[in-house]
Design a protein around this motif. Structure first.
Motif, PDB file in Angstrom:
ATOM      1  N   GLY A   4       6.455  -3.304 -46.712  1.00 45.30           N
ATOM      2  CA  GLY A   4       6.188  -4.111 -45.613  1.00 45.30           C
ATOM      3  C   GLY A   4       5.701  -3.387 -44.357  1.00 45.30           C
ATOM      4  N   VAL A   5       5.546  -1.904 -44.229  1.00 48.43           N
ATOM      5  CA  VAL A   5       5.043  -1.107 -43.238  1.00 48.43           C
ATOM      6  C   VAL A   5       3.836  -1.533 -43.104  1.00 48.43           C
ATOM      7  CG1 VAL A   5       4.755   1.219 -42.410  1.00 48.43           C
ATOM      8  CG2 VAL A   5       7.028   0.769 -43.672  1.00 48.43           C
ATOM      9  N   SER A   6       3.617  -1.855 -41.620  1.00 47.82           N
ATOM     10  CA  SER A   6       2.055  -2.027 -41.349  1.00 47.82           C
ATOM     11  C   SER A   6       1.522  -0.929 -40.566  1.00 47.82           C
ATOM     12  CB  SER A   6       2.088  -3.481 -40.408  1.00 47.82           C
ATOM     13  OG  SER A   6       2.828  -2.996 -39.366  1.00 47.82           O
ATOM     14  N   LEU A   7       0.138  -0.967 -40.261  1.00 50.06           N
ATOM     15  CA  LEU A   7      -0.488   0.036 -39.551  1.00 50.06           C
ATOM     16  C   LEU A   7      -0.381  -0.172 -38.330  1.00 50.06           C
ATOM     17  CD1 LEU A   7      -2.869   2.020 -39.413  1.00 50.06           C
ATOM     18  CD2 LEU A   7      -4.495   0.188 -39.352  1.00 50.06           C
ATOM     19  N   ASP A   8      -0.126  -1.566 -37.555  1.00 50.82           N
ATOM     20  CA  ASP A   8       0.399  -1.871 -36.291  1.00 50.82           C
ATOM     21  C   ASP A   8       1.616  -1.283 -36.141  1.00 50.82           C
ATOM     22  OD1 ASP A   8       0.204  -3.487 -33.741  1.00 50.82           O
ATOM     23  OD2 ASP A   8       1.983  -4.265 -34.436  1.00 50.82           O
TER      24      ASP A   8
END
Length: 316
Positions: A4-8
């Motif tokens: 679930g790690v996002s670029l944001d």
């Protein structure tokens, strides 16, 4: 949770590390400080690692944060590269540029063009092959290369479009200790036939059964111009070489120019051209490379009409 790690989140992490505080990162990202703080906290919760030590007035990277910052930068840079490359492809930019180059073309022009290409098209890999005679045309016909820089094969198949680039000057030379180097004035063909001529060979079948500029029945053949050069320097034969590749040898006396019978004054001239399938012209990267190679120093020096004259026999 790691999926679930996002670029944001990664960009917020990088900004906070670079700016030294969450408030400064918020200004850079044009977000509220509370949003940046919460985004980084969520990231730490997902990966199970504290990225910042918040016990000081300003947050400081933890040892784990220092290590993971490098990974975050790499991921963000990779995404930026993907976006830039996709944008270029959408505009017609080649995903990769494969070029086959005639061994006679000045290597200094190729390296300078490649250096500029890497700056102009950082997301487009450049694949270069160096060949001679039909070896510069066959990969284009086969579709393995989208562009060819040719010259040593005088005839070009009609399926290929042709753009003139430059003229490469070739000199007949031999080592200073070679018997031919001791002959002053014009060397008759009957004398040339008594000595081994070093010539390039074709790794394709396009020139099968044909000879270009072979003047002696005694020949040693090479697929590599560097090997031919080394054999010339060691006095193992005579032959032609591009002027730009041997001008220092001529100046030092290691190689001597031979004036051969029926040879044009100032050396033989080999016109060079860019070729590509008529139905598949180069995209922006290929077009840029062609225009760049037209600026080859020797092309500028030999741009006059007599330098581009047709030569009936071009020794290779």
């Amino acid at each position: 949770m790691l999926d679930g790690v996002s670029l944001d989140q990664l960009r917020a992490f990088i900004a906070a590390a670079d700016e030294g505080s969450f408030s400064a990162a918020a200004r850079t990202l044009r977000r509220a400080q509370s949003v940046v703080s919460q985004t980084i906290s969520n990231l730490e919760g997902q990966i199970g690692v504290s990225l910042f030590d918040r016990s000081h007035r300003s947050p400081r990277l933890t040892p784990e944060g220092i290590v993971l910052l490098a990974d975050a930068r790499m991921i963000a840079a990779g995404v930026d590269s993907l976006k830039a490359r996709a944008k270029g492809m959408a505009g017609g930019l080649e995903p990769e540029l494969s070029v086959v180059i005639d061994v006679m073309f000045p290597m200094v022009a190729i390296t300078e063009a490649a250096k500029a290409f890497s700056l102009q098209f950082p997301g487009t890999p450049l694949r270069l092959y160096v060949e001679a005679l039909g070896g510069t045309i066959q990969p284009v016909l086969d579709g393995r290369c989208g562009l060819g820089i040719v010259g040593s094969l005088p005839t070009i198949p009609p399926a290929l479009a042709v753009e003139r680039l430059s003229a490469v000057v070739l000199l007949m030379v031999a080592a200073r200790e070679h018997p031919l180097a001791a002959i002053s004035g014009v060397i008759p063909k009957t004398e040339l036939t008594q000595h081994v001529q070093l010539v390039l060979t074709d790794r394709s079948e396009l020139s099968a059964g044909r000879e270009f500029g072979v003047m002696s029945p005694n020949t040693w053949r090479f697929a590599d111009l560097g090997a031919k050069h080394a054999f010339l320097l060691n006095g193992l034969g005579w032959g032609s070489m591009p002027l730009l590749a041997i001008h220092q040898d001529i100046a030092s006396g290691r190689l001597v120019e031979l004036l051969v019978e029926d040879g044009p004054k100032g050396g033989f001239v080999m016109p060079m051209s860019a070729v590509y399938p008529s139905g598949a012209p180069p995209g922006p990267a290929g077009r840029w490379l062609i225009e760049r190679l037209k600026q080859c120093p020797e092309a500028q020096a030999r741009a006059s009409a007599d330098a581009m004259r047709a030569v009936p026999m071009i020794p290779t």
